[in-house]
Design a protein around this motif. Structure first.
Motif, PDB file in Angstrom:
ATOM      1  N   ARG A  88       1.590  -6.597  -7.641  1.00 12.41           N
ATOM      2  CA  ARG A  88       1.496  -5.191  -7.238  1.00 12.41           C
ATOM      3  C   ARG A  88       0.653  -5.095  -5.971  1.00 12.41           C
ATOM      4  O   ARG A  88      -0.470  -5.565  -5.915  1.00 12.41           O
ATOM      5  N   PHE A  89       1.250  -4.481  -4.946  1.00 16.07           N
ATOM      6  CA  PHE A  89       0.549  -4.212  -3.694  1.00 16.07           C
ATOM      7  C   PHE A  89       0.465  -2.707  -3.557  1.00 16.07           C
ATOM      8  O   PHE A  89       1.476  -2.009  -3.693  1.00 16.07           O
ATOM      9  N   GLN A  90      -0.748  -2.188  -3.322  1.00 14.74           N
ATOM     10  CA  GLN A  90      -0.913  -0.742  -3.191  1.00 14.74           C
ATOM     11  C   GLN A  90      -1.898  -0.433  -2.076  1.00 14.74           C
ATOM     12  O   GLN A  90      -3.016  -0.938  -2.063  1.00 14.74           O
ATOM     13  N   ARG A  91      -1.449   0.396  -1.142  1.00 14.98           N
ATOM     14  CA  ARG A  91      -2.295   0.897  -0.064  1.00 14.98           C
ATOM     15  C   ARG A  91      -1.941   2.360   0.120  1.00 14.98           C
ATOM     16  O   ARG A  91      -0.808   2.689   0.474  1.00 14.98           O
ATOM     17  N   GLY A  93      -0.494   5.719  -0.328  1.00  7.32           N
ATOM     18  CA  GLY A  93       0.654   6.182  -1.115  1.00  7.32           C
ATOM     19  C   GLY A  93       1.743   5.129  -1.275  1.00  7.32           C
ATOM     20  O   GLY A  93       2.707   5.330  -2.012  1.00  7.32           O
ATOM     21  N   LEU A  94       1.615   3.983  -0.599  1.00  5.94           N
ATOM     22  CA  LEU A  94       2.614   2.921  -0.669  1.00  5.94           C
ATOM     23  C   LEU A  94       2.309   1.991  -1.830  1.00  5.94           C
ATOM     24  O   LEU A  94       1.188   1.501  -1.978  1.00  5.94           O
ATOM     25  N   ARG A  95       3.323   1.749  -2.665  1.00 10.31           N
ATOM     26  CA  ARG A  95       3.165   0.826  -3.793  1.00 10.31           C
ATOM     27  C   ARG A  95       4.412  -0.054  -3.873  1.00 10.31           C
ATOM     28  O   ARG A  95       5.526   0.453  -3.925  1.00 10.31           O
ATOM     29  N   ILE A  96       4.195  -1.368  -3.856  1.00 12.22           N
ATOM     30  CA  ILE A  96       5.290  -2.319  -3.940  1.00 12.22           C
ATOM     31  C   ILE A  96       5.060  -3.204  -5.152  1.00 12.22           C
ATOM     32  O   ILE A  96       3.995  -3.816  -5.300  1.00 12.22           O
ATOM     33  N   ASP A  97       6.052  -3.284  -6.039  1.00 17.95           N
ATOM     34  CA  ASP A  97       6.012  -4.178  -7.195  1.00 17.95           C
ATOM     35  C   ASP A  97       7.102  -5.228  -7.011  1.00 17.95           C
ATOM     36  O   ASP A  97       8.239  -4.898  -6.665  1.00 17.95           O
ATOM     37  N   THR A 132      -0.966  -8.363 -14.986  1.00 17.79           N
ATOM     38  CA  THR A 132      -0.448  -7.998 -13.672  1.00 17.79           C
ATOM     39  C   THR A 132      -1.403  -8.539 -12.624  1.00 17.79           C
ATOM     40  O   THR A 132      -2.590  -8.706 -12.882  1.00 17.79           O
ATOM     41  N   ALA A 134      -2.909  -7.924  -8.739  1.00 17.78           N
ATOM     42  CA  ALA A 134      -3.074  -6.985  -7.629  1.00 17.78           C
ATOM     43  C   ALA A 134      -3.283  -7.780  -6.344  1.00 17.78           C
ATOM     44  O   ALA A 134      -4.251  -8.533  -6.224  1.00 17.78           O
TER      45      ALA A 134
END
Length: 137
Positions: A88-91, A93-97, A132, A134
């Protein structure tokens, strides 16, 4: 209080100078429970507080009666080497799983290297308690 100390001292297997030991042989990778511990009489210093051992995972095989030491234990592994995991990458409002392959074992909170299955690039990720990962970079 003195009577209690005297009674404990006279019990078979009472500790004069000792600590915690294995109540049975614990294979490497075992998670220790309360039933896996007993008080052993030893002159070698080791763990004396059960809360320091319960819930931890053995790094090596610990034979019955052997005193426990902190270097024999590790935090339980949540992720295993070569296991397919969720990255899970989150910055903002962007979230990529996506999926990744763990390059090493990891306990909750540890940083491990993971290969992104889509791009084949290697990233550093923190292991979360649910398994998970991060992504940090």
């Amino acid at each position: 209080m003195r009577a209690l100390v005297l009674i404990l001292a006279l019990l078979p297997g009472a500790v004069h100078a000792g600590g915690l030991g294995a109540a049975r042989t614990l294979p490497a990778g075992s998670v220790i429970g309360a039933g896996d511990l007993r008080v052993v009489d030893t002159d070698r210093p080791g763990l004396t507080d059960p809360s320091a051992a319960i819930g931890m995972q053995t790094r090596i095989t610990i034979y019955e009666g052997r005193p426990l030491h902190a270097n024999m234990l590790q935090a339980p592994r949540v992720v295993g080497r070569n296991q397919i995991v969720r990255l899970r990458f989150q910055r903002g409002g962007l979230r990529i799983d996506t999926e990744g392959r763990a390059m090493s074992d990891g306990a909750a909170g540890e940083l491990i290297r993971v290969m992104n299955m889509g791009s084949r690039s290697t990233v550093t990720a923190q292991v979360l308690p649910d398994g998970t990962l991060a992504v940090l970079n």
